[in-house]
Design an enzyme around this catalytic site. Structure first.
Site, mmCIF file in Angstrom:
data_model
loop_
_atom_site.group_PDB
_atom_site.id
_atom_site.type_symbol
_atom_site.label_atom_id
_atom_site.label_comp_id
_atom_site.label_asym_id
_atom_site.label_seq_id
_atom_site.Cartn_x
_atom_site.Cartn_y
_atom_site.Cartn_z
ATOM 1 N N CYS A 76 -4.168 12.957 12.967
ATOM 2 C CA CYS A 76 -4.902 11.698 12.767
ATOM 3 C C CYS A 76 -4.838 10.894 14.046
ATOM 4 O O CYS A 76 -4.220 11.300 15.027
ATOM 5 C CB CYS A 76 -4.382 10.937 11.564
ATOM 6 S SG CYS A 76 -2.958 9.942 11.898
ATOM 7 N N ASP A 116 4.622 0.188 12.145
ATOM 8 C CA ASP A 116 3.410 -0.388 11.550
ATOM 9 C C ASP A 116 3.203 -1.856 11.931
ATOM 10 O O ASP A 116 2.201 -2.462 11.526
ATOM 11 C CB ASP A 116 3.437 -0.251 10.018
ATOM 12 C CG ASP A 116 3.257 1.189 9.569
ATOM 13 O OD1 ASP A 116 2.850 2.025 10.392
ATOM 14 O OD2 ASP A 116 3.530 1.474 8.393
ATOM 15 N N ARG A 145 -8.573 -0.130 4.310
ATOM 16 C CA ARG A 145 -7.583 0.820 3.774
ATOM 17 C C ARG A 145 -6.277 0.098 3.434
ATOM 18 O O ARG A 145 -5.542 0.547 2.564
ATOM 19 C CB ARG A 145 -7.277 1.902 4.808
ATOM 20 C CG ARG A 145 -8.460 2.752 5.156
ATOM 21 C CD ARG A 145 -8.057 3.873 6.062
ATOM 22 N NE ARG A 145 -7.057 4.719 5.403
ATOM 23 C CZ ARG A 145 -6.594 5.842 5.900
ATOM 24 N NH1 ARG A 145 -7.041 6.277 7.052
ATOM 25 N NH2 ARG A 145 -5.685 6.553 5.244
ATOM 26 N N ARG A 157 1.237 14.284 13.476
ATOM 27 C CA ARG A 157 1.747 14.081 12.122
ATOM 28 C C ARG A 157 1.799 15.362 11.278
ATOM 29 O O ARG A 157 1.107 15.477 10.258
ATOM 30 C CB ARG A 157 0.936 12.992 11.404
ATOM 31 C CG ARG A 157 0.966 11.678 12.165
ATOM 32 C CD ARG A 157 0.226 10.588 11.464
ATOM 33 N NE ARG A 157 0.959 10.038 10.339
ATOM 34 C CZ ARG A 157 0.496 9.099 9.532
ATOM 35 N NH1 ARG A 157 -0.715 8.612 9.714
ATOM 36 N NH2 ARG A 157 1.216 8.631 8.541
ATOM 37 N N LYS A 172 0.837 -1.210 0.000
ATOM 38 C CA LYS A 172 0.000 0.000 0.000
ATOM 39 C C LYS A 172 0.869 1.256 0.000
ATOM 40 O O LYS A 172 0.698 2.153 -0.824
ATOM 41 C CB LYS A 172 -0.910 0.005 1.242
ATOM 42 C CG LYS A 172 -1.547 1.349 1.528
ATOM 43 C CD LYS A 172 -2.370 1.349 2.804
ATOM 44 C CE LYS A 172 -1.630 1.536 4.088
ATOM 45 N NZ LYS A 172 -1.399 2.903 4.557
ATOM 46 N N ASN A 173 1.805 1.324 0.948
ATOM 47 C CA ASN A 173 2.551 2.581 1.117
ATOM 48 C C ASN A 173 3.529 2.842 -0.019
ATOM 49 O O ASN A 173 3.902 3.990 -0.253
ATOM 50 C CB ASN A 173 3.250 2.604 2.483
ATOM 51 C CG ASN A 173 2.240 2.779 3.609
ATOM 52 O OD1 ASN A 173 1.077 3.127 3.360
ATOM 53 N ND2 ASN A 173 2.663 2.519 4.835
HETATM 54 N N1 EPU Z 1 7.050 14.118 11.036
HETATM 55 C C1 EPU Z 1 7.183 15.459 11.326
HETATM 56 N N2 EPU Z 1 7.125 16.347 10.284
HETATM 57 C C2 EPU Z 1 6.936 15.946 8.992
HETATM 58 C C3 EPU Z 1 6.804 14.584 8.717
HETATM 59 C C4 EPU Z 1 6.871 13.685 9.754
HETATM 60 O O1 EPU Z 1 7.359 15.835 12.473
HETATM 61 O O2 EPU Z 1 6.885 16.810 8.122
HETATM 62 C C5 EPU Z 1 7.107 13.133 12.129
HETATM 63 C C6 EPU Z 1 5.805 12.342 12.262
HETATM 64 O O3 EPU Z 1 4.839 13.034 13.033
HETATM 65 C C7 EPU Z 1 6.284 11.064 12.902
HETATM 66 C C8 EPU Z 1 7.681 10.871 12.293
HETATM 67 O O4 EPU Z 1 8.053 12.148 11.786
HETATM 68 O O5 EPU Z 1 6.412 11.252 14.283
HETATM 69 C C9 EPU Z 1 7.756 9.866 11.161
HETATM 70 O O6 EPU Z 1 6.739 10.102 10.232
HETATM 71 P P1 EPU Z 1 6.870 9.770 8.676
HETATM 72 O O7 EPU Z 1 6.856 11.046 7.924
HETATM 73 O O8 EPU Z 1 8.013 8.853 8.478
HETATM 74 O O9 EPU Z 1 5.523 8.999 8.401
HETATM 75 P P2 EPU Z 1 4.564 9.141 7.163
HETATM 76 O O10 EPU Z 1 5.342 9.327 5.920
HETATM 77 O O11 EPU Z 1 3.491 10.119 7.476
HETATM 78 C C10 EPU Z 1 4.580 6.617 6.558
HETATM 79 C C11 EPU Z 1 3.557 5.539 6.397
HETATM 80 C C12 EPU Z 1 3.002 5.168 7.769
HETATM 81 C C13 EPU Z 1 4.163 4.702 8.640
HETATM 82 C C14 EPU Z 1 5.230 5.796 8.727
HETATM 83 C C15 EPU Z 1 6.465 5.384 9.497
HETATM 84 C C16 EPU Z 1 2.625 5.993 4.219
HETATM 85 C C17 EPU Z 1 1.474 6.424 3.401
HETATM 86 N N3 EPU Z 1 2.475 6.006 5.533
HETATM 87 O O12 EPU Z 1 3.896 7.725 7.140
HETATM 88 O O13 EPU Z 1 2.100 4.089 7.563
HETATM 89 O O14 EPU Z 1 3.697 4.414 9.939
HETATM 90 O O15 EPU Z 1 5.648 6.161 7.390
HETATM 91 O O16 EPU Z 1 7.024 4.239 8.951
HETATM 92 O O17 EPU Z 1 3.666 5.626 3.683
HETATM 93 C C18 EPU Z 1 0.248 2.709 7.985
HETATM 94 O O18 EPU Z 1 0.440 2.178 6.880
HETATM 95 O O19 EPU Z 1 -0.533 2.212 8.846
HETATM 96 C C19 EPU Z 1 0.971 3.936 8.329
HETATM 97 C C20 EPU Z 1 0.576 4.760 9.286
#
Ligand code: EPU
Length: 424
Positions: A118, A309, A401, A123, A22-23
């Site tokens: 969320c 995850d 999802r 996030r 998915k991701n």
């Molecule tokens: N963060 C910030 N600022 C940003 C971006 C992230 O502070 O601009 C923080 C987040 O709040 C979090 C940490 O950095 O505390 C890591 O977040 P990351 O950006 O890596 O997560 P994401 O890209 O929003 C993806 C996956 C998530 C998975 C995370 C971590 C997708 C669509 N989502 O989210 O997947 O948990 O990486 O591996 O790729 C799921 O599939 O259930 C899911 C939540």
């Protein structure tokens, strides 16, 4: 609302095919915005999040054709006639923010709704925005939207160091940098297999990228990209989730298409917990080594560490393990919402800040429980496989999802699981 009913039914046996990630798919799809030629993704998972990204791309003017019952997606972005990603779509799925980088790189302007918080944490998307600003984007945040413009009409290569590892921000920056003028170096970038898969797809489209798996990505911007066909990488989180099914319920299950390097730290933890993981030429075979599973401590980290995850699902395993385990969640601040639901099934869990202490009990007992997010919902199903009696999981739209055919996959290995439609 639909519900899923699971009855503990003893040992499992057979094969579970693992779908495309998915991701990965959610970051590969916006790559279509970078080229006027078609991008075809094979091995796409059939999930509601993918349908949401399809709707978002269509709202921008992309043509998206779904073939083979959704397993193949062909996208064409010849005519992008709208550069605004609306709140109504973005609020449904945070990954919508990933259209910002490519739209900005392609046409020099974009307006994308801010996703908001969320269930698992605040996030923010500040790092996405900072990386794009470093590349010469002028950003104006108003009315809940990011209004972005590339100064001089085109993004410029830049050096940017992420203050913390972010999967999404790395993806957005990478998607933007491939068409920026000059060289971009992204330091402290995420190394998840989904990042490597995105880089591989972009390289097929003509991008010049090095170091996607290393934490420092160097991108030499090009003037245009061409079409490509790319298979979506295996879903390592779905793989890890189903590796836990025989660990929790007993028996032996082979996860078809599974590769150990996708779940290295997780597989190591399972082995520490007395679960055997064997790579075969078809995938990964999993069974318990002896009788009871041993409690192990877990700390979630960016790849190659233990994935956040899989934390909820691992907690479900620890609920009936021998001894006490401490699970530490270091990625998201509110990702223990499954704990109170597992406690309704008789689990002994104490959540304190970013830690959860789980003391194994002999047996869980089926109960009505509520899914709070995607990974939490599947952890309740896994717990139900080991529980005495019936577990009824409500709010299963979370599950839709991210898990394709969950009932079919688990009943295929002998689990008693069925989906009740609303009104049943
Ligand atoms: N963060 C910030 N600022 C940003 C971006 C992230 O502070 O601009 C923080 C987040 O709040 C979090 C940490 O950095 O505390 C890591 O977040 P990351 O950006 O890596 O997560 P994401 O890209 O929003 C993806 C996956 C998530 C998975 C995370 C971590 C997708 C669509 N989502 O989210 O997947 O948990 O990486 O591996 O790729 C799921 O599939 O259930 C899911 C939540």
């Amino acid at each position: 609302m639909d519900r899923i009913v699971v009855k503990g039914n003893g040992a499992l046996s057979g094969d579970i095919p693992i779908s495309g990630a998915k991701n990965a798919c959610l970051t590969l799809m916006p790559a279509t915005l970078l080229s006027e030629e078609p991008l075809t993704l094979t091995n796409a998972p059939r999930l509601s999040d993918i349908r949401t990204m399809t709707a978002l791309l269509q709202s921008l003017g992309c043509e998206v054709t779904s073939l083979q019952d959704g397993k193949v997606l062909t996208m064409s972005s010849h005519d992008i006639n709208n550069h605004k990603a609306d709140y109504d779509i973005v609020r449904k799925m945070r990954a919508s923010i990933l259209v910002l980088g490519p739209m900005l790189a392609r046409d020099g302007h974009a307006v994308v709704s801010l996703p908001g918080g969320c269930a698992i944490g605040a996030r923010p998307v500040d790092l996405h925005l900072k990386a794009l600003e470093a590349m010469g984007a002028e950003l104006d945040l108003r009315d809940g939207y990011v209004h972005a413009k590339a100064i001089g009409g085109r993004l410029q290569g830049a050096e940017f160091t992420f203050p913390l590892v972010s999967v999404g921000a790395t993806e957005n920056a990478l998607l933007a940098a491939v068409l920026a003028k000059g060289t971009t170096v992204l330091k402290n970038s995420a190394r998840e297999p989904e990042i490597v898969d995105l880089a591989n797809c972009l390289i097929k489209m003509g991008a010049q990228i090095e170091g996607a798996a290393t934490g420092t990505i160097t991108i030499q911007g090009v003037d245009s990209l061409h079409g490509a066909t790319h298979p979506v990488v295996t879903d390592r989180i779905e793989l890890g989730t189903y590796m836990l099914a025989p660990a929790i319920a007993g028996g032996e299950v082979e996860l078809l298409g599974g590769q150990r390097e996708l779940v290295g730290a997780f597989a190591d933890k399972l082995e520490e917990a007395e679960i055997e993981v064997t790579q075969t030429n078809r995938g990964l075979k999993v069974k318990r080594k002896n009788g009871r599973v041993r409690a192990v401590d877990v700390v979630t980290e960016p790849f190659p560490g233990f994935p956040t995850d899989l934390q909820a699902q691992m907690m479900a395993l620890m609920c009936t393990a021998e001894g006490t385990s401490v699970l530490e969640e270091k990625i998201f601040e509110n990702r223990f919402m499954h704990a109170p639901e597992l406690m309704r099934m008789g689990a002994n869990i104490d959540v304190h800040g970013g830690h959860a202490t789980v003391t194994g009990v002999d047996k869980l007992k089926g109960a009505p429980v509520m899914a709070t997010d995607l990974r939490a919902s599947v952890s309740l199903i896994l717990a139900g496989l080991a529980a005495e009696g019936e577990t009824v999981v409500s709010r299963v739209y979370h599950l839709d999802r991210g898990y394709e055919h969950v009932v079919r996959k688990l009943s295929g290995v002998g689990a008693h699981i069925e989906r009740l439609q609303e009104g049943d």
